[in-house]
Design an enzyme around this catalytic site. Sequence first.
Site, short mmCIF file in Angstrom:
data_model
loop_
_atom_site.label_atom_id
_atom_site.label_comp_id
_atom_site.label_asym_id
_atom_site.label_seq_id
_atom_site.Cartn_x
_atom_site.Cartn_y
_atom_site.Cartn_z
N LYS A 36 0.86 -1.19 0.00
CA LYS A 36 0.00 0.00 0.00
C LYS A 36 0.89 1.24 0.00
CE LYS A 36 -1.79 2.91 2.96
NZ LYS A 36 -1.90 4.08 2.07
N GLU A 76 9.57 1.62 10.97
CA GLU A 76 10.53 2.71 10.74
C GLU A 76 9.74 4.00 10.88
OE1 GLU A 76 13.64 2.39 10.32
OE2 GLU A 76 13.87 0.29 9.76
N CYS A 123 13.23 11.27 6.77
CA CYS A 123 13.20 10.79 8.16
C CYS A 123 14.52 11.10 8.83
CB CYS A 123 12.92 9.30 8.18
SG CYS A 123 13.97 8.38 7.06
N GLU A 170 9.01 16.54 15.77
CA GLU A 170 9.33 16.47 14.34
C GLU A 170 8.44 17.44 13.56
OE1 GLU A 170 8.12 12.86 12.23
OE2 GLU A 170 10.08 12.82 11.26
P1 NAD Z 1 1.95 8.49 8.02
O1 NAD Z 1 2.26 7.74 9.28
O2 NAD Z 1 0.83 9.45 8.04
O3 NAD Z 1 1.60 7.44 6.84
C1 NAD Z 1 2.47 6.38 6.51
C2 NAD Z 1 1.66 5.29 5.80
O4 NAD Z 1 0.76 4.69 6.74
C3 NAD Z 1 0.79 5.80 4.65
O5 NAD Z 1 0.79 4.86 3.60
C4 NAD Z 1 -0.58 5.89 5.29
O6 NAD Z 1 -1.65 5.82 4.36
C5 NAD Z 1 -0.56 4.68 6.20
N1 NAD Z 1 -1.52 4.71 7.31
C6 NAD Z 1 -2.10 5.79 7.88
N2 NAD Z 1 -2.92 5.39 8.88
C7 NAD Z 1 -2.84 4.03 8.94
C8 NAD Z 1 -3.43 3.05 9.77
N3 NAD Z 1 -4.28 3.37 10.75
N4 NAD Z 1 -3.13 1.75 9.56
C9 NAD Z 1 -2.25 1.40 8.59
N5 NAD Z 1 -1.66 2.29 7.76
C10 NAD Z 1 -1.94 3.60 7.94
O7 NAD Z 1 3.32 9.17 7.56
P2 NAD Z 1 3.58 10.15 6.32
O8 NAD Z 1 3.03 11.48 6.61
O9 NAD Z 1 3.20 9.46 5.07
O10 NAD Z 1 5.18 10.23 6.35
C11 NAD Z 1 5.90 11.06 7.21
C12 NAD Z 1 6.45 10.29 8.39
O11 NAD Z 1 7.17 9.15 7.96
C13 NAD Z 1 7.43 11.11 9.21
O12 NAD Z 1 7.15 10.94 10.58
C14 NAD Z 1 8.78 10.51 8.86
O13 NAD Z 1 9.76 10.66 9.84
C15 NAD Z 1 8.41 9.08 8.66
N6 NAD Z 1 9.41 8.38 7.86
C16 NAD Z 1 10.26 7.53 8.49
C17 NAD Z 1 11.24 6.86 7.79
C18 NAD Z 1 12.18 5.91 8.49
O14 NAD Z 1 12.85 5.14 7.80
N7 NAD Z 1 12.30 5.93 9.81
C19 NAD Z 1 11.37 7.08 6.41
C20 NAD Z 1 10.48 7.96 5.77
C21 NAD Z 1 9.51 8.61 6.51
#
Ligand code: NAD
Length: 493
Positions: free
Chosen positions: A174, A248, A282, A383
């Site tokens: 997804k 992550e 990230c 963040e």
């Molecule tokens: P997000 O947590 O809003 O979404 C991430 C994914 O989870 C999306 O595909 C989203 O649709 C899905 N999602 C949302 N709610 C869900 C649920 N209840 N159940 C299952 N899936 C769900 O994050 P974002 O805004 O897309 O990305 C930004 C964040 O990602 C930042 O906090 C960043 O630090 C983090 N990030 C971390 C890494 C790492 O390797 N540590 C890498 C890239 C981004």
Amino acid sequence: MEKFKNFINGQWVPAVSGKTFLNYNPANLEDIIGEFAMSEQADVDNAVAAAKAAFETWHLVPAPKRGDMMRKAGDIFNRRKKELARIMTREMGKPTFETEGDVQEAIDTAYYAASETRRLFGHTVPSEMENKMNLTFRCPVGVVGVITAWNFPIAVPSWKILPAIAAGNTVVFKPSKDAPHSGVIFAEILEEAGFPKGVFNVLLGTGSMGDMIVHHPDVKIVGFTGSTEIGCHIGEIGGRLNKRVSLEMGGKNAQIVMDDANLELALDGAIWGAFGTTGQRCTATSRLIVHKDVYEKFLDMLRKRAESLRIGPGLEATTDMGPVIHLKSLENCDRMTKLAVSEGGRLVTGGKRVTDGDLAKGCFYAPTIIADCDETHTLFNEEVFGPVLCVAKADSFEHAMKLMNHSEYGLSGSIYTKNVNNAWTAARDIEVGICYINAPTIGAEAHMPFGGVKGTGNGHREGGWTVFDIFTEWKTVYFDYSDKLQRAQIDNY
Ligand code: NAD
């Protein structure tokens, strides 16, 4: 308008409900990228059923043969690199020199995963008994759910999908709702590479559909990249349903600049770390900790360089820094900046939306630097995921390290110094999964473990050889050729 479908069991299909959603170019909200399938429970059920059926035969394919297909996938990513980079830039904003790097990570990961299929080693170990041999081997687990953020729409999914498939699992992916087109291309590439139907499936849609993947009883492992809030929610479900969940999550990464540092080098690192990908990595540098003896001088250098960055659409060759992902993120950058100033921070530069000419149609925020922050400031702790850098003054190396480790997160950290003792002490004591000496907080390599400690992760490492610990289970085999009942040591003493 272009329409994009799910990829299930080797077929391109609309959502069962027929529902769709739109996605927009963050550099120009008038530019609609397309209409994407909005998946729900029935689509999840279909994709998981296809992946489960495909697993029956896929896990029996010799690993090096799986590797051959993986190498082909790497070749196709390579062939489509420039085209894919432009698609990615249009949907998530970063400049094409960065999105080309995003594809390069998938190319490297594909070749690396292919080579690892000849190296899925176990152990051969002497037995306690005569005429008996003990050994271990890695087994694939089944259907893997992959749920990712939008900021590295090809690289981050590749870290999970490619090794999971190479190890003999099948995948339901997804992509983020903010970068679905990249997910579609991912499927096109694996389809062309010849993976059998059902081995890789893509479902487009929102977070609630991600929740359905996590809950599905036939999904055995979930590989997640995203915010700490959603990751912890998924971790709770995984704990309850006894699934392996690799998380992550967020970061609040810091760079230390000591008084003995090469300041020009530290400046290059800070600018790239803080404003590369518009601060939306990230591993982005969102805290800068500068020794008091070079503090004002370094701030001045930083301001000049930040103000020289060319802001614009990532599709334009002259752009250094693109937009943030959406209006909500723009508002968050502004809210956090104002809050930092109200808590005593000094606005050095930026702190406003950029609306010159056509940029008014997009989500552009100026590179922002806020000085005189410390651990009591909200900006020092939370963040932002945007181009907002907070700077703190350190009295000594010990003070800098204290500030560095004052964080709920622990993804990456860096120090610029010429003092070898301080460099080694930092490498030992910085509480992160990824530590850099005289290099910025960003810049992971595909063949090295990637992940964070504290609030960033839950103990797993993607990338490198360690990723196979996420996507395989160990089996121990005792092979007795003595022709008699031999009891283990516990039953003989
Ligand atoms: P997000 O947590 O809003 O979404 C991430 C994914 O989870 C999306 O595909 C989203 O649709 C899905 N999602 C949302 N709610 C869900 C649920 N209840 N159940 C299952 N899936 C769900 O994050 P974002 O805004 O897309 O990305 C930004 C964040 O990602 C930042 O906090 C960043 O630090 C983090 N990030 C971390 C890494 C790492 O390797 N540590 C890498 C890239 C981004």
